[in-house]
Write an enzyme that holds these catalytic residues in place. Structure first.
Site, PDB file in Angstrom:
ATOM      1  CG  HIS A 195      -2.489  -0.673  -0.051  1.00  0.00           C
ATOM      2  ND1 HIS A 195      -3.445  -0.066   0.730  1.00  0.00           N
ATOM      3  CD2 HIS A 195      -3.077  -1.781  -0.545  1.00  0.00           C
ATOM      4  CE1 HIS A 195      -4.557  -0.775   0.706  1.00  0.00           C
ATOM      5  NE2 HIS A 195      -4.361  -1.815  -0.068  1.00  0.00           N
ATOM      6  CB  SER A 201      -7.526  -2.623  -0.531  1.00  0.00           C
ATOM      7  OG  SER A 201      -7.002  -3.054   0.685  1.00  0.00           O
ATOM      8  CG  ASP A 236      -2.951   3.165   1.807  1.00  0.00           C
ATOM      9  OD1 ASP A 236      -2.511   3.239   0.641  1.00  0.00           O
ATOM     10  OD2 ASP A 236      -3.525   2.155   2.268  1.00  0.00           O
TER      11      ASP A 236
END
Length: 275
Positions: free
Chosen positions: A85, A224, A131
């Site tokens: 992502h 992230s 992901d």
């Protein structure tokens, strides 16, 4: 971007309905930080300040047009493991750079450019399944405070404690990344409990697992892509969550052991093309 806005609105409707049923209030500003770029990123809450040298030098900072976007894990001197992502709406590989050997985002470490990246074809922002992405650097990342991690060799078990580190926000109301590197230990949460927590908003797939101390310790925005580490192995990739250190929603990670076949295949493809 329109698709992401639709996702945000859809998530808002689903979660708002859930909130009304439970007499809760949903902060849509905080939700937007989770659903829309650049905040499909997460941070360390409830942790302590550390250094890359103490961690082992495996954590890298990924920048797009020199703006910090995500963390990543050096798993080979030429390869970084991160979240798919992170590249959403950021497809210009020439604009990506990776900083290694730093503990503060303001430091000058060892910088490399991104030569190529491969993300799973199964990844979609609407589901967050698979992901995961692997990144090829233009030159080997070697030097002071630089190290690598191996890939997770065993399946995870509930209660297993692992360490997550990053430059993410330390407060859910922050607007940008933290400049000091932080780390926190979090336990793996049983998959059944994880799926129940998110059943109104997203399906927790086999490529995902949850870990956090609800209401106290978690990753957050701008963590992230960074690693969840167990015994010097990267076993998770920071993926997403609703809020940070929420009492109801644990942090969600990509299961490295589950997606390992994709990672290994991607590494081989990238290295074969680099020769």
């Amino acid at each position: 971007m329109k698709r992401l806005l639709f996702l945000f609105l859809l998530a808002g409707i689903l979660i708002n309905n859930h909130a009304l049923q439970h007499n809760e209030t949903i902060d849509l500003k905080k939700l937007a930080k989770i659903v829309l770029p650049p905040a499909y990123q997460t941070r360390v809450i409830g942790g302590r300040v550390t250094t890359n040298a103490k961690l082992g030098g495996y954590l890298v900072a990924m920048r797009y047009f020199n703006n910090f976007i995500c963390g990543g894990t050096l798993i080979h001197e030429l390869i970084v493991l991160t979240a798919a992502h992170c590249f959403e709406d950021r497809a210009e590989k020439e604009a990506w750079s990776v900083d290694g050997g730093i503990s503060r985002l303001s430091e000058k470490g060892i910088r490399r450019q991104v030569k190529r990246f491969i993300k799973s074809a199964q990844f979609k922002m609407v589901t967050m399944n698979m992901d995961v992405a692997v990144v090829l650097l233009n030159r080997p990342m070697v030097g002071k405070n630089i190290g690598t991690l191996s890939l997770c060799s065993t399946a995870l078990t509930p209660g297993q404690t692992m360490d997550v580190s990053g430059w993410g926000m330390t407060n859910p109301d922050d607007e940008g990344p933290g400049h000091m590197l932080r780390t926190v230990s979090v336990p793996v949460i049983e998959k059944r409990i994880c799926r129940e927590a998110y059943r109104e908003s997203v399906s927790i797939s086999d490529s995902m697992f949850c870990a956090s101390v609800l209401g106290k310790k978690d990753a957050c925005t701008y963590d992230s892509g960074g690693p969840l580490v167990y015994e010097k192995q990267v076993c998770g990739i920071v993926s997403f969550g609703i809020g940070c250190a929420s009492r109801r929603y644990p942090g969600v990670y990509t299961d490295v052991h589950y997606v390992k076949p994709f990672i290994v295949k991607g590494i081989k493809a990238l290295l074969s093309r680099s020769r």
